[in-house]
Enzyme design. Structure first.
Site, mmCIF file in Angstrom:
data_model
loop_
_atom_site.group_PDB
_atom_site.id
_atom_site.type_symbol
_atom_site.label_atom_id
_atom_site.label_comp_id
_atom_site.label_asym_id
_atom_site.label_seq_id
_atom_site.Cartn_x
_atom_site.Cartn_y
_atom_site.Cartn_z
ATOM 1 N N PRO A 1 0.816 -1.220 0.000
ATOM 2 C CA PRO A 1 0.000 0.000 0.000
ATOM 3 C C PRO A 1 0.848 1.268 0.000
ATOM 4 O O PRO A 1 1.839 1.378 0.727
ATOM 5 C CB PRO A 1 -0.799 -0.129 1.297
ATOM 6 N N CYS A 2 0.432 2.208 -0.845
ATOM 7 C CA CYS A 2 1.270 3.374 -1.104
ATOM 8 C C CYS A 2 0.771 4.635 -0.425
ATOM 9 O O CYS A 2 1.369 5.687 -0.572
ATOM 10 C CB CYS A 2 1.361 3.631 -2.607
ATOM 11 N N GLN A 3 -0.333 4.548 0.345
ATOM 12 C CA GLN A 3 -0.899 5.782 0.879
ATOM 13 C C GLN A 3 0.098 6.565 1.720
ATOM 14 O O GLN A 3 0.111 7.784 1.726
ATOM 15 C CB GLN A 3 -2.145 5.489 1.725
ATOM 16 N N ASN B 1 5.040 0.782 -7.010
ATOM 17 C CA ASN B 1 4.551 1.727 -6.019
ATOM 18 C C ASN B 1 4.433 3.099 -6.646
ATOM 19 O O ASN B 1 4.709 3.270 -7.835
ATOM 20 C CB ASN B 1 5.471 1.747 -4.790
#
Length: 368
Positions: free
Chosen positions: A78-80, A117
């Site tokens: 996850p790139c948040q 990513n």
């Protein structure tokens, strides 16, 4: 099972709704395991690739003994936490999940792994730790290649930059060379366009709702499965929104609005956010399809059809979920599970399958 099939076995981590797997299966890879914590996304993946190898849940809870051998591991932690829209906090728990990805690499011992990513991932402290693991840690047997690839350069009708890392223990594998370009050359075709993906789709959606349909995955009921055109639904914009849309030409945005249609925040902010309330161009790739593509105030998401002298030939709406999925390179007949918002999140978070297929085809030459 053939040697070629063995060499093309695949694990997809943080698989989402399957964007990367779509591209890799297109090139002949065979998924043997996927892991995704979001139930709706995992159900969509299972609807298209099978439930038996799909693991819905926390990747931290999967025992080492349940990790199968595979020749290739792919995935995007996850790139948040890294995103320009996120916290940029290196201690954000979401930024630690890539370490679980490394655990799978150590256990499965693939010939090759691929991490994707957001663009700025390569500028983070976590990325430096990844390089250190390859230098003298758990990835010391792997040679890394990495860089930012633009999806449009690989046949995707979208200007979406992604950081790609290829790790190989069969010798260094460079990133794939672009196949397309804004200015085509002898060995690069022109960029694909919005027209090439959605021109054939009905410009006037017949409904604003998903069909009433339920299915079951992982022992639980969930909305779906929806066929591609089931997610071609419109919205119900206000009168003022429609007036705004009508003033915006292809490639334009909030700066094309007359003063009486400007919100206060737009009136006071004279620069920046140039793609807000923007309209796509037919003959160019779209900008990045994010998770809230159905909100024109979030980006350049208005339908590209607009003619200066023919108001009757203007399509004053945002793109539909179906059109967004096609711009993300999902197949026309892909199946979807979840609510409107859940499906939009799946589409926006996905890796364009055309970019994944370009990487897969490139790797296949080395594996075979």
């Amino acid at each position: 099972m053939s040697r070629v099939s063995d060499r093309l076995s695949l694990i997809d981590l943080f698989a989402g709704c399957g964007g990367m797997t779509v591209g890799f299966t297109r090139e002949g890879f065979r998924p043997v395991m996927s892991v995704e914590w979001d139930r709706a996304a995992a159900a969509t993946y299972a609807a298209n690739f099978g439930e038996s190898h799909t693991h819905w849940g926390d990747i931290n809870l999967i025992p080492d003994g349940d990790i199968p051998d595979a020749e290739v591991i792919i995935g995007g932690p996850p790139c948040q936490g890294f995103s320009n829209l996120g916290s940029k906090d290196v201690n954000d728990p979401r930024n630690q999940l890539w370490k679980q990805y490394l655990r799978f690499v150590v256990k499965a011992r693939p010939q090759v792994f691929v991490i994707e990513n957001v663009q700025r991932f390569s500028k983070t402290s976590e990325f430096q730790l990844l390089l250190a693991e390859a230098d003298h840690g758990m990835l010391k047997d792997y040679k890394l290649s990495y860089g930012v690839l633009l999806a449009a350069d690989y046949g995707v009708a979208q200007r979406r930059p992604r950081t790609i890392v290829i790790g190989s223990r069969i010798g260094e594998i460079p990133l794939p060379e672009p196949t397309h370009a804004k200015a085509p050359t002898d060995d690069r075709r022109p960029w694909e366009t919005v027209r090439s993906r959605i021109a054939w789709v009905d410009p006037r959606p017949a409904t604003t709702e998903l069909p009433e349909s339920m299915t079951e995955y992982f022992g639980q009921r969930i909305r779906g499965e929806f066929k591609g055109t089931d997610i071609h639904f419109g919205r119900q914009p206000t009168k003022m929104s429609l007036e705004r849309y009508d003033h915006i030409p292809p490639g334009g945005g909030r700066f094309d609005l007359p003063d009486h249609l400007l919100s206060r925040c737009w009136r006071e902010k004279k620069t920046g956010t140039t793609d807000v309330m923007g309209r796509m161009r037919w003959d160019a790739p779209s900008l990045t399809i994010r998770t809230e593509f159905f909100k024109p105030e979030k980006g350049q998401y208005l339908h590209p059809q607009w003619e200066q002298d023919r108001p009757d030939r203007r399509v004053n709406r945002v793109i539909t979920h179906y059109e967004a999925s096609l711009l993300q390179d999902f197949p026309k007949d892909y199946l979807w599970c979840g609510s409107k918002t859940e499906i939009a999140k799946q589409i926006g978070n996905a890796v364009p399958s055309g970019l994944a297929a370009a990487i897969a085809g490139h790797l296949k030459g080395y594996l075979n």
